[in-house]
Write a protein that holds these residues in place. Structure first.
Motif, PDB file in Angstrom:
ATOM      1  N   TRP A 242     -21.167   5.172 -47.194  1.00 41.93           N
ATOM      2  CA  TRP A 242     -20.522   4.464 -46.091  1.00 41.93           C
ATOM      3  C   TRP A 242     -21.516   3.785 -45.157  1.00 41.93           C
ATOM      4  CZ3 TRP A 242     -15.381   4.036 -46.332  1.00 41.93           C
ATOM      5  CH2 TRP A 242     -14.684   4.970 -47.105  1.00 41.93           C
ATOM      6  N   MET A 243     -21.112   2.618 -44.645  1.00 41.81           N
ATOM      7  CA  MET A 243     -21.837   1.955 -43.566  1.00 41.81           C
ATOM      8  C   MET A 243     -21.615   2.766 -42.288  1.00 41.81           C
ATOM      9  SD  MET A 243     -20.646  -1.962 -44.058  1.00 41.81           S
ATOM     10  CE  MET A 243     -20.846  -2.807 -45.610  1.00 41.81           C
ATOM     11  N   LYS A 244     -22.469   2.578 -41.330  1.00 41.83           N
ATOM     12  CA  LYS A 244     -22.326   3.304 -40.064  1.00 41.83           C
ATOM     13  C   LYS A 244     -21.234   2.701 -39.182  1.00 41.83           C
ATOM     14  CE  LYS A 244     -26.580   5.692 -40.028  1.00 41.83           C
ATOM     15  NZ  LYS A 244     -26.229   6.761 -40.903  1.00 41.83           N
ATOM     16  N   GLU A 245     -21.053   1.382 -39.251  1.00 40.33           N
ATOM     17  CA  GLU A 245     -20.090   0.680 -38.396  1.00 40.33           C
ATOM     18  C   GLU A 245     -19.185  -0.209 -39.245  1.00 40.33           C
ATOM     19  OE1 GLU A 245     -19.940   1.266 -35.123  1.00 40.33           O
ATOM     20  OE2 GLU A 245     -21.662   2.609 -35.261  1.00 40.33           O
ATOM     21  N   PRO A 246     -17.943  -0.430 -38.787  1.00 41.81           N
ATOM     22  CA  PRO A 246     -17.054  -1.350 -39.506  1.00 41.81           C
ATOM     23  C   PRO A 246     -17.623  -2.769 -39.496  1.00 41.81           C
ATOM     24  CG  PRO A 246     -15.820  -0.050 -37.905  1.00 41.81           C
ATOM     25  CD  PRO A 246     -17.277   0.201 -37.650  1.00 41.81           C
ATOM     26  N   GLU A 247     -17.241  -3.539 -40.500  1.00 41.10           N
ATOM     27  CA  GLU A 247     -17.652  -4.941 -40.555  1.00 41.10           C
ATOM     28  C   GLU A 247     -16.754  -5.761 -39.629  1.00 41.10           C
ATOM     29  OE1 GLU A 247     -19.291  -6.162 -44.611  1.00 41.10           O
ATOM     30  OE2 GLU A 247     -17.686  -4.748 -45.116  1.00 41.10           O
ATOM     31  N   ASP A 248     -17.278  -6.886 -39.147  1.00 40.78           N
ATOM     32  CA  ASP A 248     -16.524  -7.713 -38.199  1.00 40.78           C
ATOM     33  C   ASP A 248     -15.162  -8.139 -38.743  1.00 40.78           C
ATOM     34  OD1 ASP A 248     -18.509  -7.528 -36.279  1.00 40.78           O
ATOM     35  OD2 ASP A 248     -19.459  -9.417 -36.859  1.00 40.78           O
TER      36      ASP A 248
ATOM     37  N   ASP B 259     -13.161  -6.565 -40.562  1.00 39.43           N
ATOM     38  CA  ASP B 259     -12.193  -5.471 -40.656  1.00 39.43           C
ATOM     39  C   ASP B 259     -11.185  -5.504 -39.508  1.00 39.43           C
ATOM     40  OD1 ASP B 259     -13.479  -4.536 -42.933  1.00 39.43           O
ATOM     41  OD2 ASP B 259     -14.673  -3.058 -41.832  1.00 39.43           O
ATOM     42  N   PHE B 260     -11.615  -5.956 -38.337  1.00 35.08           N
ATOM     43  CA  PHE B 260     -10.739  -5.940 -37.170  1.00 35.08           C
ATOM     44  C   PHE B 260      -9.605  -6.964 -37.264  1.00 35.08           C
ATOM     45  CE2 PHE B 260     -14.742  -4.005 -35.842  1.00 35.08           C
ATOM     46  CZ  PHE B 260     -14.267  -2.767 -35.411  1.00 35.08           C
ATOM     47  N   PRO B 261      -9.877  -8.221 -37.665  1.00 30.33           N
ATOM     48  CA  PRO B 261      -8.755  -9.150 -37.875  1.00 30.33           C
ATOM     49  C   PRO B 261      -7.826  -8.682 -39.004  1.00 30.33           C
ATOM     50  CG  PRO B 261     -10.818 -10.362 -37.730  1.00 30.33           C
ATOM     51  CD  PRO B 261     -11.163  -8.908 -37.768  1.00 30.33           C
ATOM     52  N   ALA B 262      -8.378  -8.045 -40.023  1.00 33.45           N
ATOM     53  CA  ALA B 262      -7.542  -7.518 -41.111  1.00 33.45           C
ATOM     54  C   ALA B 262      -6.618  -6.425 -40.567  1.00 33.45           C
ATOM     55  CB  ALA B 262      -8.421  -6.985 -42.239  1.00 33.45           C
ATOM     56  N   ALA B 263      -7.157  -5.572 -39.715  1.00 33.70           N
ATOM     57  CA  ALA B 263      -6.342  -4.528 -39.089  1.00 33.70           C
ATOM     58  C   ALA B 263      -5.249  -5.159 -38.232  1.00 33.70           C
ATOM     59  CB  ALA B 263      -7.219  -3.604 -38.253  1.00 33.70           C
ATOM     60  N   ALA B 264      -5.599  -6.191 -37.473  1.00 37.58           N
ATOM     61  CA  ALA B 264      -4.620  -6.868 -36.619  1.00 37.58           C
ATOM     62  C   ALA B 264      -3.497  -7.474 -37.458  1.00 37.58           C
ATOM     63  CB  ALA B 264      -5.305  -7.942 -35.781  1.00 37.58           C
ATOM     64  N   ASP B 265      -3.837  -8.095 -38.575  1.00 38.04           N
ATOM     65  CA  ASP B 265      -2.819  -8.684 -39.456  1.00 38.04           C
ATOM     66  C   ASP B 265      -1.797  -7.634 -39.889  1.00 38.04           C
ATOM     67  OD1 ASP B 265      -3.879 -11.225 -39.347  1.00 38.04           O
ATOM     68  OD2 ASP B 265      -4.912 -11.078 -41.275  1.00 38.04           O
ATOM     69  N   TYR B 266      -2.286  -6.464 -40.255  1.00 39.34           N
ATOM     70  CA  TYR B 266      -1.382  -5.398 -40.677  1.00 39.34           C
ATOM     71  C   TYR B 266      -0.584  -4.857 -39.490  1.00 39.34           C
ATOM     72  CZ  TYR B 266       0.405  -0.994 -42.411  1.00 39.34           C
ATOM     73  OH  TYR B 266       1.242   0.041 -42.735  1.00 39.34           O
ATOM     74  N   LEU B 267      -1.263  -4.590 -38.391  1.00 39.94           N
ATOM     75  CA  LEU B 267      -0.604  -4.003 -37.231  1.00 39.94           C
ATOM     76  C   LEU B 267       0.458  -4.918 -36.636  1.00 39.94           C
ATOM     77  CD1 LEU B 267      -3.713  -2.345 -35.564  1.00 39.94           C
ATOM     78  CD2 LEU B 267      -1.809  -1.165 -36.724  1.00 39.94           C
ATOM     79  N   GLU B 268       0.317  -6.239 -36.814  1.00 39.33           N
ATOM     80  CA  GLU B 268       1.324  -7.180 -36.325  1.00 39.33           C
ATOM     81  C   GLU B 268       2.670  -6.995 -37.014  1.00 39.33           C
ATOM     82  OE1 GLU B 268      -0.511 -11.008 -36.788  1.00 39.33           O
ATOM     83  OE2 GLU B 268      -1.673 -10.780 -34.934  1.00 39.33           O
ATOM     84  N   LEU B 269       2.675  -6.340 -38.149  1.00 39.73           N
ATOM     85  CA  LEU B 269       3.934  -6.024 -38.831  1.00 39.73           C
ATOM     86  C   LEU B 269       4.644  -4.834 -38.183  1.00 39.73           C
ATOM     87  CD1 LEU B 269       2.658  -6.336 -42.496  1.00 39.73           C
ATOM     88  CD2 LEU B 269       4.066  -7.995 -41.250  1.00 39.73           C
ATOM     89  N   LEU B 270       3.904  -4.066 -37.396  1.00 39.53           N
ATOM     90  CA  LEU B 270       4.443  -2.846 -36.801  1.00 39.53           C
ATOM     91  C   LEU B 270       4.638  -2.925 -35.291  1.00 39.53           C
ATOM     92  CD1 LEU B 270       2.132  -0.359 -38.742  1.00 39.53           C
ATOM     93  CD2 LEU B 270       4.491  -0.973 -39.305  1.00 39.53           C
TER      94      LEU B 270
ATOM     95  N   SER C  53     -17.264  -0.043 -45.853  1.00 35.83           N
ATOM     96  CA  SER C  53     -17.057  -0.097 -44.414  1.00 35.83           C
ATOM     97  C   SER C  53     -16.147   1.052 -43.973  1.00 35.83           C
ATOM     98  CB  SER C  53     -16.412  -1.441 -44.063  1.00 35.83           C
ATOM     99  OG  SER C  53     -16.252  -1.579 -42.690  1.00 35.83           O
ATOM    100  N   PRO C  54     -16.423   1.657 -42.812  1.00 33.36           N
ATOM    101  CA  PRO C  54     -15.525   2.702 -42.293  1.00 33.36           C
ATOM    102  C   PRO C  54     -14.095   2.189 -42.162  1.00 33.36           C
ATOM    103  CG  PRO C  54     -17.558   2.649 -41.040  1.00 33.36           C
ATOM    104  CD  PRO C  54     -17.570   1.441 -41.948  1.00 33.36           C
ATOM    105  N   ILE C  55     -13.150   3.104 -42.173  1.00 31.43           N
ATOM    106  CA  ILE C  55     -11.753   2.699 -42.098  1.00 31.43           C
ATOM    107  C   ILE C  55     -11.256   2.758 -40.655  1.00 31.43           C
ATOM    108  CG2 ILE C  55     -11.308   3.323 -44.488  1.00 31.43           C
ATOM    109  CD1 ILE C  55      -9.979   5.824 -43.578  1.00 31.43           C
ATOM    110  N   LEU C  56     -10.210   1.994 -40.390  1.00 29.81           N
ATOM    111  CA  LEU C  56      -9.662   1.888 -39.037  1.00 29.81           C
ATOM    112  C   LEU C  56      -8.288   2.555 -39.011  1.00 29.81           C
ATOM    113  CD1 LEU C  56     -10.631  -1.832 -38.324  1.00 29.81           C
ATOM    114  CD2 LEU C  56     -11.941   0.252 -37.827  1.00 29.81           C
ATOM    115  N   LEU C  57      -8.139   3.540 -38.118  1.00 32.87           N
ATOM    116  CA  LEU C  57      -6.940   4.365 -38.068  1.00 32.87           C
ATOM    117  C   LEU C  57      -6.287   4.324 -36.694  1.00 32.87           C
ATOM    118  CD1 LEU C  57      -8.484   7.519 -39.795  1.00 32.87           C
ATOM    119  CD2 LEU C  57      -7.124   5.719 -40.882  1.00 32.87           C
TER     120      LEU C  57
END
Length: 124
Positions: A12-18, A20-31, A87-91
């Motif tokens: 694993w990388m130590k920090e998420p890649e840049d 990853d955050f827009p990808a998380a936002a795309d998914y979270l916008e469904l919820l 990359s670390p995962i975002l939860l």
């Protein structure tokens, strides 16, 4: 990479890649509504990276383990084989389950490598 040589630092990388955050936002916008998504993503960016076992993350999310034949899981397994770090995962803590905002395929990949290995993640 052989299972017996896997460590959190080798996988694993130590920090998420840049990206990853827009990808998380795309998914979270469904919820969630857009304002709440922006707040969650800002919290994810500011959060400290912690570690949790892949088997526990999977159980808390109530999601099924994707098959190792899934194209994205296979791609991540190939990355590991080539000694490329994931990359670390975002939860996000949901009302009754854990939301994997980004990194579901990486989590499944990790589970196939060893379900007990600590997975770096941002948890809000």
């Amino acid at each position: 990479m052989k299972k017996n040589t896997l460590t959190r630092d080798s996988l694993w990388m130590k920090e998420p890649e840049d990206h990853d955050f827009p990808a998380a936002a795309d998914y979270l916008e469904l919820l969630f509504p857009p304002d709440k998504v922006r707040k969650i993503v800002e919290k994810l960016k500011e959060a400290t990276t912690v570690t949790k076992k892949s088997k526990d993350i999977l159980r808390a999310s109530k999601l099924a383990l994707l098959p190792d034949t899934n194209i994205h899981v296979k791609e991540n397994l190939k990355k590991v084989e080539k000694n490329k770090k994931l990359s670390p995962i975002l939860l996000v803590r949901g009302e009754h389950e854990l939301i994997i905002a980004d990194g579901y395929h990486r989590l499944c990949c990790s589970y196939y490598l060893t379900e007990d290995l600590e997975v770096p993640c941002r948890l809000v």
